[in-house]
Structures are given as structure tokens and as C-alpha cells.
Design an enzyme around this catalytic site. Sequence first.
Site, short mmCIF file in Angstrom:
data_model
loop_
_atom_site.label_atom_id
_atom_site.label_comp_id
_atom_site.label_asym_id
_atom_site.label_seq_id
_atom_site.Cartn_x
_atom_site.Cartn_y
_atom_site.Cartn_z
N HIS A 3 20.00 34.93 -75.27
CA HIS A 3 18.63 35.33 -75.62
C HIS A 3 18.29 34.78 -76.99
O HIS A 3 19.13 34.69 -77.88
CB HIS A 3 18.46 36.85 -75.58
CG HIS A 3 19.54 37.60 -76.30
ND1 HIS A 3 20.78 37.83 -75.75
CD2 HIS A 3 19.56 38.15 -77.55
CE1 HIS A 3 21.52 38.51 -76.62
NE2 HIS A 3 20.81 38.70 -77.72
N HIS A 12 16.01 35.34 -80.22
CA HIS A 12 15.18 36.30 -80.96
C HIS A 12 14.06 35.54 -81.64
O HIS A 12 14.32 34.53 -82.31
CB HIS A 12 15.99 37.00 -82.06
CG HIS A 12 17.10 37.88 -81.57
ND1 HIS A 12 16.97 39.24 -81.42
CD2 HIS A 12 18.38 37.60 -81.21
CE1 HIS A 12 18.11 39.77 -81.01
NE2 HIS A 12 18.99 38.79 -80.87
P1 5GP Z 1 22.03 40.63 -79.69
O1 5GP Z 1 22.61 41.52 -80.73
O2 5GP Z 1 22.87 40.59 -78.44
O3 5GP Z 1 21.68 39.27 -80.21
O4 5GP Z 1 20.63 41.24 -79.30
C1 5GP Z 1 20.39 42.07 -78.21
C2 5GP Z 1 19.01 42.62 -78.43
O5 5GP Z 1 18.60 43.22 -77.22
C3 5GP Z 1 18.96 43.70 -79.48
O6 5GP Z 1 18.04 43.33 -80.50
C4 5GP Z 1 18.51 44.94 -78.73
O7 5GP Z 1 17.63 45.75 -79.50
C5 5GP Z 1 17.84 44.37 -77.52
N1 5GP Z 1 17.94 45.25 -76.36
C6 5GP Z 1 19.05 45.80 -75.88
N2 5GP Z 1 18.75 46.53 -74.78
C7 5GP Z 1 17.42 46.39 -74.56
C8 5GP Z 1 16.53 46.91 -73.58
O8 5GP Z 1 16.90 47.64 -72.67
N3 5GP Z 1 15.23 46.54 -73.67
C9 5GP Z 1 14.78 45.73 -74.65
N4 5GP Z 1 13.47 45.42 -74.66
N5 5GP Z 1 15.59 45.22 -75.61
C10 5GP Z 1 16.91 45.55 -75.55
#
Ligand code: 5GP
Length: 386
Positions: free
Chosen positions: A372, A374
Site C-alpha cells: 500500500h 500512503h
Molecule cells: P502500514 O503500517 O502497514 O504501512 O500501514 C497500514 C495502514 O493501514 C495504517 O496506517 C492503518 O491505519 C491502516 N489500516 C489498517 N486497518 C485499516 C482498516 O480497516 N481500514 C482503513 N481504512 N485503514 C486501515
Amino acid sequence: MWIQNAAALLLVPLLFSTKFLGEAYSPMTMSAAAKATLYDMPVSNNGARSRIIIYKKKISSEVDIVSPMELGGLKSPEYLKLNPQGKMPLLTVEGSSFAIPESDTICRYLLSTYADVGPSFLPNDAKSNLIARLHDMYLTTIQGCLYKATPPFGIYGTRKDALDEFRKQMKVIDDLIDADRDGIYLCGSEVSLADATLFPTMTFARHMLPKFGIPETDALPPKIKSWYSQLLAGDDVFNKVHDEVLGALQGWDEKGRWDTIPLAGLRDEDPETIFDKIIAKEIPASVVYEDRAVLAFKDINPAAPAHVLVIPKERNGLSGLRKASPDHVEILGKLLVAAGEISKDESLGFKDGARIVINDGPDGGQEVPHLHVHVLGGRSLTWPPG
Ligand code: 5GP
């Protein structure tokens, strides 16, 4: 000039031959045809159509079939001198100033040069020609998706799209085949160029599509499937070429050719994540953009006034950026283009620019193992990040 001289030299013995002066000259003797060499290997489906013609017309003594390895291989200087494309098949004809590096043209040369020997292969039959052309334009150009390591496959950037298109194009050809034709060949009782062209590629499809999860029974569309088995059962030459091509493909199997190919030996077997549920709309998300490949939604726990996540709808092995391979070039581009667009959307709270971040693995702080991007903005962000 030298070619004219060579042609004249060829004509001299002809002018004095009894055949030419007395009886009507019959090309059946084949004495007029210059000796030719087909550079080809058993695995080449495009070369196999020329081999079918050579075997059917019984002209093996006129057209030698030689492996490009004898010249040092497809990329050897000696072979490249004959065919700068470095591909097979290639036909060279003694006394000719140019070689023929293209299958359909090779076949048509053989059909016209040896027109009165063996079956004609219906060179003027519209349906035969149409099937052969459709094959060359829409199947040959993307067939690499069945066995090559990396995309693109023709105009397709992903293997899945190319495989879908390959199957669609087989169906287009299938629709052209008469179910109640009068004989085992595509145009009825006589073998045609279409049979010779399509058969070897269908040997590929039958062998390789199941490696990509397509059941063996569905690998070929129905009319192609029954035509294929009729030829296998009723025509020795097609049987021989089937064995040549398949034998070579089984050699590829033994060398593990498909072990490292995504969707075949390499499948995404990582567990599903919360993002799969968002994609399937099983749990709600505030979606801000969606197309065939990409989904973008607001982060549930925003780290900036504007915070959107952009993800591939099909993970396809991309649990993290470190899993990226040439198979992912297209989706990676699409994710970044979408991120750039989103970062310009003031209605989402973005102002003048954004920070585009991919967290990868434990050190990168990645929590969700589904790639993903950001997109963060709406305020001036500091650097370096924590
Ligand atoms: P990572 O730390 O893996 O780069 O980011 C994962 C992101 O996914 C986090 O910023 C977290 O807030 C977001 N996230 C996790 N679960 C959900 C969800 O169920 N819905 C949404 N909209 N965002 C999510």
C-alpha cells in the site's frame, strides 16, 4: 547481379534437359526448386507449421531441417548474419539474395514452390487464411505469457491479462470452425495452412494453460478441442509434430521452467489481510478512487490531515515492495500515478504537495502485508521521519 548470374546458371541445365525440351515439364520432379534449409528446433511452434508442410509434401530431401545450434545458436554472429532478429524459424534458399525469417512467408514459399507435390494446403481458402492470420496477429504475439519469465507479453503488461486475452482469441478462432464440417481438418476433408498453423500452438496451450490453474478439460475451447483430438487420432504427420513439440516441452518441465513463473510455480500463498475485506466490500472504507487495478481509501487512523492508502486490488504476490518483480511493473506504475492524482485533490484536504510513503517490512514499520502507498498531506511534514 550475382543473383541474376546464379539464376542463369540454374537455367542452363534446364534448357537442355529432355524434360524441358520434350515432355511437359513437371515440377513433381522438383529439379527446378533450389535447395533450401529450414533453421528450426522441435520446440518451435511457429516452425512446426513449416515442418508439417515439409512432412506432408514429403520434401525433406529438398528442404533440410537444421538446428540453429549448428551455427552456434540463435544469438551467434553466424546466425544473426542470416537473421538479424535472432529468431527461428528461418528459411534460406540456395541462390537467393535474402533469407525468410517469418513462418507464414516460409510456408507460402513452400506451398508455391512445391505446389504440385502432395496436398495443396488450400493457399486460397479464405477461412484457412483468416484462421492463420488471426493466429499470427493475436495468439503468436502474446504466447510468451505461457512460458516466458517476464512481461510484457505483446501489448499486455501482466501475465493475467495476456492469459485472458490468449483464451479469448482461441475462442474467436473456435467460433469460426464449423461443428459439422465434412472431415477432420479445419476446412473439411483437406488439410489447410490453418491446420498447420494452429495445431502446434494448441499443443502449447493444452500443455501450459493447466500450469496456470486452468483445468486440463477447459484448456482448449470445444471445437478446437475436438478438431485437435481428431488430428491426433487420424493424421500421422500431425501426430509426429505433436510428439516433437511436446517432447521438447517436457524437457522444459524437467528443467523446472515454470517453477519460478508467477501464477504457475509461483502463487500468492500469503494469508489474506484486512485489505482483502475492504476490496471485497465486506468491511466499509471511505473509498476516494477506484478503477480496474487500484483502490484508494482514507486511512482509518490518519497520520496527517489528509491520509489516503492506495492499494492494488489483486495482491498477486505483492505482500510488500520487496516482493516486487518485473511482473509488477505495470501495477507499481498505476499505484504511483493514482497517488499523484490523489495528492492534488483539495477536497480530500491536500494542499500543496504530499508525502508518498511505502512502509516495507518490520524495519519500515509495515503492519499490513498487502502493498500500500500512503499519501499524506494537508500540512507541512517534517524530515527526517521518525
Ligand atoms: P502500514 O503500517 O502497514 O504501512 O500501514 C497500514 C495502514 O493501514 C495504517 O496506517 C492503518 O491505519 C491502516 N489500516 C489498517 N486497518 C485499516 C482498516 O480497516 N481500514 C482503513 N481504512 N485503514 C486501515
